[in-house]
Design a protein around this motif. Structure first.
Motif, PDB file in Angstrom:
ATOM      1  N   ALA A  59      14.816  55.449  29.178  1.00  0.00           N
ATOM      2  CA  ALA A  59      14.054  54.432  28.453  1.00  0.00           C
ATOM      3  C   ALA A  59      12.796  55.043  27.853  1.00  0.00           C
ATOM      4  O   ALA A  59      12.421  54.751  26.718  1.00  0.00           O
ATOM      5  CB  ALA A  59      13.698  53.280  29.380  1.00  0.00           C
ATOM      6  N   GLU A  65      20.669  53.639  25.925  1.00  0.00           N
ATOM      7  CA  GLU A  65      22.044  53.200  25.671  1.00  0.00           C
ATOM      8  C   GLU A  65      23.020  54.347  25.908  1.00  0.00           C
ATOM      9  O   GLU A  65      24.093  54.155  26.488  1.00  0.00           O
ATOM     10  CB  GLU A  65      22.183  52.669  24.239  1.00  0.00           C
ATOM     11  CG  GLU A  65      21.555  51.305  24.020  1.00  0.00           C
ATOM     12  CD  GLU A  65      22.362  50.181  24.663  1.00  0.00           C
ATOM     13  OE1 GLU A  65      23.421  50.445  25.247  1.00  0.00           O
ATOM     14  OE2 GLU A  65      21.907  49.023  24.581  1.00  0.00           O
ATOM     15  N   ARG A 113      21.457  46.893  31.421  1.00  0.00           N
ATOM     16  CA  ARG A 113      21.407  46.626  29.975  1.00  0.00           C
ATOM     17  C   ARG A 113      20.527  45.410  29.690  1.00  0.00           C
ATOM     18  O   ARG A 113      19.806  45.372  28.681  1.00  0.00           O
ATOM     19  CB  ARG A 113      22.812  46.389  29.438  1.00  0.00           C
ATOM     20  CG  ARG A 113      23.680  47.635  29.370  1.00  0.00           C
ATOM     21  CD  ARG A 113      24.928  47.386  28.543  1.00  0.00           C
ATOM     22  NE  ARG A 113      25.865  48.489  28.648  1.00  0.00           N
ATOM     23  CZ  ARG A 113      25.779  49.623  27.964  1.00  0.00           C
ATOM     24  NH1 ARG A 113      24.776  49.799  27.123  1.00  0.00           N
ATOM     25  NH2 ARG A 113      26.684  50.578  28.122  1.00  0.00           N
ATOM     26  N   LEU A 114      20.585  44.425  30.574  1.00  0.00           N
ATOM     27  CA  LEU A 114      19.768  43.224  30.374  1.00  0.00           C
ATOM     28  C   LEU A 114      18.289  43.565  30.393  1.00  0.00           C
ATOM     29  O   LEU A 114      17.491  42.984  29.644  1.00  0.00           O
ATOM     30  CB  LEU A 114      20.096  42.191  31.459  1.00  0.00           C
ATOM     31  CG  LEU A 114      19.486  40.800  31.287  1.00  0.00           C
ATOM     32  CD1 LEU A 114      19.989  40.144  30.004  1.00  0.00           C
ATOM     33  CD2 LEU A 114      19.823  39.928  32.488  1.00  0.00           C
ATOM     34  N   ASP A 115      17.906  44.527  31.234  1.00  0.00           N
ATOM     35  CA  ASP A 115      16.503  44.931  31.306  1.00  0.00           C
ATOM     36  C   ASP A 115      16.008  45.546  30.001  1.00  0.00           C
ATOM     37  O   ASP A 115      14.799  45.626  29.763  1.00  0.00           O
ATOM     38  CB  ASP A 115      16.295  45.933  32.449  1.00  0.00           C
ATOM     39  CG  ASP A 115      15.984  45.241  33.774  1.00  0.00           C
ATOM     40  OD1 ASP A 115      15.468  44.111  33.737  1.00  0.00           O
ATOM     41  OD2 ASP A 115      16.258  45.829  34.829  1.00  0.00           O
ATOM     42  N   LEU A 116      16.937  45.992  29.159  1.00  0.00           N
ATOM     43  CA  LEU A 116      16.548  46.558  27.871  1.00  0.00           C
ATOM     44  C   LEU A 116      15.997  45.503  26.921  1.00  0.00           C
ATOM     45  O   LEU A 116      15.098  45.770  26.129  1.00  0.00           O
ATOM     46  CB  LEU A 116      17.763  47.225  27.194  1.00  0.00           C
ATOM     47  CG  LEU A 116      18.383  48.431  27.863  1.00  0.00           C
ATOM     48  CD1 LEU A 116      19.562  48.921  27.057  1.00  0.00           C
ATOM     49  CD2 LEU A 116      17.365  49.527  28.037  1.00  0.00           C
ATOM     50  N   SER A 117      16.570  44.317  26.997  1.00  0.00           N
ATOM     51  CA  SER A 117      16.255  43.295  25.999  1.00  0.00           C
ATOM     52  C   SER A 117      15.486  42.097  26.557  1.00  0.00           C
ATOM     53  O   SER A 117      14.886  41.346  25.784  1.00  0.00           O
ATOM     54  CB  SER A 117      17.549  42.780  25.356  1.00  0.00           C
ATOM     55  OG  SER A 117      18.416  42.249  26.354  1.00  0.00           O
ATOM     56  N   LYS A 118      15.496  41.932  27.861  1.00  0.00           N
ATOM     57  CA  LYS A 118      14.906  40.724  28.448  1.00  0.00           C
ATOM     58  C   LYS A 118      13.768  41.113  29.392  1.00  0.00           C
ATOM     59  O   LYS A 118      13.996  41.796  30.387  1.00  0.00           O
ATOM     60  CB  LYS A 118      15.979  39.925  29.194  1.00  0.00           C
ATOM     61  CG  LYS A 118      15.552  38.511  29.559  1.00  0.00           C
ATOM     62  CD  LYS A 118      16.746  37.723  30.069  1.00  0.00           C
ATOM     63  CE  LYS A 118      16.384  36.276  30.374  1.00  0.00           C
ATOM     64  NZ  LYS A 118      15.943  35.546  29.178  1.00  0.00           N
ATOM     65  N   THR A 119      12.573  40.653  29.083  1.00  0.00           N
ATOM     66  CA  THR A 119      11.416  40.972  29.922  1.00  0.00           C
ATOM     67  C   THR A 119      10.756  39.737  30.514  1.00  0.00           C
ATOM     68  O   THR A 119       9.790  39.862  31.267  1.00  0.00           O
ATOM     69  CB  THR A 119      10.359  41.752  29.116  1.00  0.00           C
ATOM     70  OG1 THR A 119       9.909  40.925  28.018  1.00  0.00           O
ATOM     71  CG2 THR A 119      10.931  43.058  28.576  1.00  0.00           C
ATOM     72  N   TYR A 130      20.231  36.968  36.748  1.00  0.00           N
ATOM     73  CA  TYR A 130      19.846  38.380  36.818  1.00  0.00           C
ATOM     74  C   TYR A 130      20.071  38.912  38.234  1.00  0.00           C
ATOM     75  O   TYR A 130      20.592  40.026  38.416  1.00  0.00           O
ATOM     76  CB  TYR A 130      18.390  38.547  36.402  1.00  0.00           C
ATOM     77  CG  TYR A 130      17.875  39.956  36.547  1.00  0.00           C
ATOM     78  CD1 TYR A 130      18.237  40.944  35.630  1.00  0.00           C
ATOM     79  CD2 TYR A 130      17.037  40.306  37.602  1.00  0.00           C
ATOM     80  CE1 TYR A 130      17.768  42.244  35.764  1.00  0.00           C
ATOM     81  CE2 TYR A 130      16.559  41.594  37.741  1.00  0.00           C
ATOM     82  CZ  TYR A 130      16.922  42.564  36.822  1.00  0.00           C
ATOM     83  OH  TYR A 130      16.462  43.848  36.965  1.00  0.00           O
ATOM     84  N   ARG A 182       7.309  43.658  32.315  1.00  0.00           N
ATOM     85  CA  ARG A 182       8.348  42.716  32.729  1.00  0.00           C
ATOM     86  C   ARG A 182       7.762  41.711  33.710  1.00  0.00           C
ATOM     87  O   ARG A 182       6.992  42.075  34.607  1.00  0.00           O
ATOM     88  CB  ARG A 182       9.519  43.440  33.389  1.00  0.00           C
ATOM     89  CG  ARG A 182      10.313  44.323  32.440  1.00  0.00           C
ATOM     90  CD  ARG A 182      11.404  45.072  33.172  1.00  0.00           C
ATOM     91  NE  ARG A 182      12.049  46.048  32.306  1.00  0.00           N
ATOM     92  CZ  ARG A 182      12.695  47.117  32.742  1.00  0.00           C
ATOM     93  NH1 ARG A 182      12.792  47.352  34.040  1.00  0.00           N
ATOM     94  NH2 ARG A 182      13.262  47.954  31.895  1.00  0.00           N
TER      95      ARG A 182
END
Length: 290
Positions: A59, A65, A113-119, A130, A182
């Protein structure tokens, strides 16, 4: 060139080292498992840990990705019996003995992957989803190794996994917003108690914040209580491991409360002497509850 036995031994050492370094609260319980189950849990935990750690490193470099894709490819190779990585070798060997579903590891990667877009999480339902991805999947993996007869174990295992994850969320409130931007605690409940993002970022332990945290803490304790029947639903040789893991995390929860919710400074944990005392308690516990 290493023999198969030497490669297996090296894989065991790597997984054990990763588990004890990266998961000191979980791994204290792993030691109470019989050797075959202990080796399998080390392998599964290390694989999950490698995914999570490499994702964090990637990251920072902007290649997350690609890192996740690479781990998904290794997971596929593991389940096809042709792993390339040392940790994959250990996991593939464990699959020969324990029926760990591939979907559980895939769920964990989906959580990453969710941690990439959702904070941010709007409400508890979002947070719970989650938790199911990053913690419920670990319960599925663990139960496949521990062994159980009654499907009720799955439901109780989900409660315990949720309790563990909620404990982590409360412990890491300060670290998560400061280092990762986050916030996992539900936004609607923050608003209801009068807690703002600025309060979290500034590390303000106001009275509304303490009331908010107590509400979250009581919810986590409820999950631990709901999980208690798991202690008699898994195979006998795994029960003390589960008791000890549950008791360690409950102790962390107690320490969070006793500190006045001092979650903006050094991470709240259990010193070695405290863990040793819990290990001794586990040997005498009747395993009817935490």
């Amino acid at each position: 060139m290493l023999t198969d036995r030497q490669r297996d031994a090296a894989a065991d050492r790597l997984c054990r080292r990763v588990a004890h370094r990266a998961g000191p609260n979980f791994s204290v319980g792993f030691r109470l498992l019989p050797r075959p189950k202990r080796r399998a849990v080390y392998a599964a935990y290390a694989f999950c840990r490698f995914v999570d750690d490499e994702v964090d490193e990637a990251a920072a470099a902007g290649g997350i990705e690609n890192a996740l894709d690479a781990w998904e490819a290794e997971l596929m190779r593991v389940y096809e019996g042709r792993p390339e990585l040392t940790v994959g070798l250990a996991l593939a060997r464990s699959l020969e003995r324990f029926p760990i579903p591939r979907t559980a590891f895939e769920g964990l990667i989906a959580g990453c992957r969710l941690d990439l877009s959702k904070t941010r999480y709007a409400d508890f339902d979002e947070l719970l989803e989650y938790c199911r991805l990053v913690a419920g999947t670990i319960s599925t993996i663990s139960l496949a190794i521990f062994g159980f007869e009654d499907e009720e174990a799955v439901r109780r295992g989900d409660q315990l996994a949720t309790a563990f994850q909620l404990t982590n969320v409360l412990r890491d409130v300060g670290e998560d917003i400061r280092e990762r931007n986050r916030i996992y605690v539900p936004a609607d409940e923050m608003e209801r108690f009068g807690v703002t993002e600025e309060d979290l970022l500034a590390g303000r332990r106001t009275e509304p914040f303490r009331e908010f945290m107590m509400f979250q803490l009581q919810r986590a304790r409820t999950c631990y209580l709901r999980a208690e029947p798991l202690l008699r639903l898994v195979r006998e040789d795994a029960r003390r491991c589960i008791w000890l893991m549950g008791r360690v995390y409950l102790d962390i929860l107690d320490r969070i409360e006793a500190s006045g919710f001092a979650v903006f400074g050094p991470r709240i944990g259990i010193p070695a002497v405290g863990k040793a005392a819990l290990v001794l308690r586990s040997l005498r516990a009747d395993l009817s509850g935490w």
